[in-house]
Design a protein around this motif. Structure first.
Motif, short mmCIF file in Angstrom:
data_model
loop_
_atom_site.label_atom_id
_atom_site.label_comp_id
_atom_site.label_asym_id
_atom_site.label_seq_id
_atom_site.Cartn_x
_atom_site.Cartn_y
_atom_site.Cartn_z
N SER A 42 0.86 -1.18 0.00
CA SER A 42 0.00 0.00 0.00
C SER A 42 0.90 1.23 0.00
CB SER A 42 -0.93 0.01 1.22
OG SER A 42 -0.18 0.03 2.42
N GLY A 43 0.36 2.35 -0.46
CA GLY A 43 1.19 3.55 -0.53
C GLY A 43 2.23 3.42 -1.63
N ASP A 44 3.44 3.93 -1.36
CA ASP A 44 4.51 3.88 -2.36
C ASP A 44 4.94 2.44 -2.61
OD1 ASP A 44 4.46 6.64 -2.52
OD2 ASP A 44 6.11 6.91 -1.07
N LEU A 45 5.05 2.08 -3.85
CA LEU A 45 5.45 0.73 -4.21
C LEU A 45 6.96 0.56 -4.05
CD1 LEU A 45 3.33 0.29 -7.47
CD2 LEU A 45 2.92 -0.81 -5.25
N PRO A 46 7.43 -0.63 -3.67
CA PRO A 46 8.87 -0.88 -3.53
C PRO A 46 9.53 -1.23 -4.85
CG PRO A 46 7.67 -2.81 -2.83
CD PRO A 46 6.63 -1.77 -3.19
N PHE A 47 8.82 -1.04 -5.94
CA PHE A 47 9.36 -1.33 -7.27
C PHE A 47 8.73 -0.38 -8.28
CE2 PHE A 47 5.88 -4.44 -6.45
CZ PHE A 47 4.95 -3.94 -7.36
N PHE A 48 9.36 -0.33 -9.44
CA PHE A 48 8.74 0.30 -10.61
C PHE A 48 8.83 -0.74 -11.72
CE2 PHE A 48 13.20 1.47 -10.46
CZ PHE A 48 13.66 1.16 -11.73
N GLY A 49 8.31 -0.43 -12.88
CA GLY A 49 8.40 -1.41 -13.95
C GLY A 49 7.41 -1.16 -15.05
N VAL A 50 7.22 -2.20 -15.85
CA VAL A 50 6.38 -2.09 -17.03
C VAL A 50 5.85 -3.47 -17.38
CG1 VAL A 50 8.29 -2.44 -18.66
CG2 VAL A 50 6.28 -1.12 -19.37
N ASP A 51 4.66 -3.51 -17.95
CA ASP A 51 4.12 -4.72 -18.56
C ASP A 51 4.18 -4.53 -20.07
OD1 ASP A 51 3.46 -5.66 -15.99
OD2 ASP A 51 1.48 -4.72 -16.08
N ILE A 52 4.90 -5.41 -20.75
CA ILE A 52 5.03 -5.32 -22.20
C ILE A 52 4.05 -6.31 -22.83
CG2 ILE A 52 6.57 -5.48 -24.18
CD1 ILE A 52 8.92 -5.11 -22.23
N TRP A 53 3.07 -5.78 -23.53
CA TRP A 53 2.11 -6.61 -24.25
C TRP A 53 2.50 -6.61 -25.73
CZ3 TRP A 53 -3.02 -8.22 -22.39
CH2 TRP A 53 -3.26 -7.90 -21.04
N ASN A 54 2.53 -7.79 -26.35
CA ASN A 54 2.72 -7.91 -27.79
C ASN A 54 1.46 -8.51 -28.39
OD1 ASN A 54 5.56 -7.04 -28.05
ND2 ASN A 54 5.98 -8.85 -26.80
N ALA A 55 0.90 -7.81 -29.36
CA ALA A 55 -0.34 -8.25 -30.01
C ALA A 55 -0.03 -8.65 -31.45
CB ALA A 55 -1.37 -7.12 -29.97
N TYR A 56 -0.17 -9.94 -31.73
CA TYR A 56 0.21 -10.48 -33.03
C TYR A 56 -0.97 -10.59 -33.99
CZ TYR A 56 4.47 -11.72 -30.54
OH TYR A 56 5.64 -11.67 -29.80
N GLU A 57 -2.19 -10.40 -33.49
CA GLU A 57 -3.38 -10.57 -34.33
C GLU A 57 -4.13 -9.24 -34.41
OE1 GLU A 57 -5.59 -13.86 -32.75
OE2 GLU A 57 -3.89 -15.25 -32.91
N LEU A 58 -3.51 -8.28 -35.06
CA LEU A 58 -4.10 -6.95 -35.21
C LEU A 58 -4.34 -6.70 -36.69
CD1 LEU A 58 -4.93 -4.18 -34.12
CD2 LEU A 58 -2.52 -3.51 -34.20
#
Length: 279
Positions: A42-58
Motif C-alpha cells: 500500500s502507498g509507495d510501491l517498492p518497485f517500478f516497472g512495465v508490462d510489455i504486451w505484444n499483439a500479433y493478431e491486429l
C-alpha cells in the motif's frame, strides 16, 4: 473493489461473440490494488516497472476495404491503477477487423486513447508493419540456468520459506534464469507458460531453493503481472537484496503475450522486448 470489476465478472471462461466493428467498451479493467493488498503493498510501491504486451493478431481495413495487418507493442507502467483482462483485450483488438481507418496514425490514436483509459495511465504503443517483420529477432533471456539443478519437488505451491540467502557472506551480483515457470489463469485455471529472469545484488541466493520456489507456481492461480510481483516481493523479503529485478516472458494466448518487469533500481532503459523461441 466493485464486483463489476472483479475477474469473475470478466469475459474469461464465458462464450463470447466476436465483434468486428470497433468497440472500446469491450475492454475490461481490473484494479491492481486487490492483489497488491494480499502482498501487503500500500502507498509507495517498492518497485517500478512495465508490462510489455505484444499483439500479433491486429488487423483493420483501409478506406478502400483492403485488410491491413501489424504487430503492436504496448508498454504499460506498473503503477497504472488497472490491468486489462487479456480476453477482453483480444475481443477489443478483434473489433477492428472490419473497421475502416484512414491509416496507422488513426489506428494508433484510437489504441492510445482506449488503452490509456482502460489501464488508467498513459501507455506507449508502437506498430511493426509487414515490411519490418523480418527485423523482429528471436533470442533468449541470459543468466545462469537454474533448470540444470537435479532437485526433487513434491509440493506445487509457492513457498517463500524455500528462499534462502547467505547473509553472513560477501554480497554478489548475478542473473539467474528458469524456463520452468508455469502458473494458471486466475479464473479459468488454464496454464500460462513462461521464463523468468532474476537479477540481483546482495547476499547470494540459494539456487536450489529458488528453483523449487519457482516450480511451486505450477498449480498457483494468478494473472501474469500478479505472479511476477509475488516473486519480486517474496525474494525481496526473504533474501533482502539491495537491488532486485524480476522479468518474465510468457507465451502467447489469443494472439497476445504479456511480459511483466519489476525492479527497484534503474538500468537506464526498459528490458529488451526480444521474442523468445516459445513465444
Amino acid at each position: 473493489m466493485s464486483t463489476s470489476s472483479t475477474p469473475d465478472a470478466s469475459p474469461l471462461g464465458k462464450p463470447s461473440l466476436y465483434q468486428t466493428q470497433y468497440d472500446p467498451s469491450l475492454l475490461f479493467p481490473i484494479p491492481r490494488q486487490g492483489k497488491r493488498d494480499e502482498l501487503g503493498l500500500s502507498g509507495d510501491l517498492p518497485f517500478f516497472g512495465v508490462d510489455i504486451w505484444n499483439a500479433y493478431e491486429l488487423s483493420w481495413l483501409n478506406m478502400r476495404g483492403k485488410p491491413q495487418v501489424a504487430i503492436a507493442r504496448v508498454m504499460v507502467p506498473a503503477d497504472s491503477p488497472n490491468i486489462i483482462e487479456s480476453k477482453s483485450f483480444k475481443l477489443y483488438l478483434n473489433s477492428f477487423n472490419q473497421t475502416k481507418l484512414g491509416g496507422t496514425d488513426a489506428l494508433l490514436e484510437l489504441l492510445r486513447a482506449d488503452l490509456s483509459a482502460g489501464f488508467g495511465a498513459p501507455v506507449q504503443i508502437t506498430l511493426t508493419l509487414p515490411e519490418d517483420f523480418a527485423k523482429i529477432n528471436i533470442g533468449e533471456l541470459d543468466g545462469t540456468l537454474l533448470d540444470r539443478l537435479d532437485i526433487e519437488v513434491t509440493d506445487y505451491v509457492p513457498d517463500p520459506s524455500l528462499l534462502q540467502a547467505a547473509h553472513d557472506e560477501a554480497p554478489v551480483e548475478e542473473t539467474l534464469l528458469s524456463n520452468l515457470l508455469k502458473s494458471n489463469c486466475l479464473v479459468t485455471g488454464q496454464p500460462d507458460w513462461g521464463s523468468v529472469q532474476i537479477h540481483y545484488v546482495g547476499p547470494q541466493i540459494n539456487q536450489a531453493g529458488l528453483l523449487h520456489y519457482l516450480i511451486g507456481f505450477r498449480e498457483h492461480n494468478e494473472f501474469h503481472e500478479q505472479c511476477v510481483e509475488r516473486i519480486f516481493m517474496d525474494i525481496l523479503r526473504q533474501c533482502k537484496p539491495q537491488k532486485l529485478a524480476v522479468y518474465a516472458r510468457y507465451t502467447r494466448r489469443g494472439g497476445l503475450d504479456i511480459n511483466p518487469w519489476r525492479s527497484n533500481f534503474s538500468t537506464g532503459k526498459p528490458p529488451s522486448n526480444t521474442r523468445n523461441a516459445r513465444q
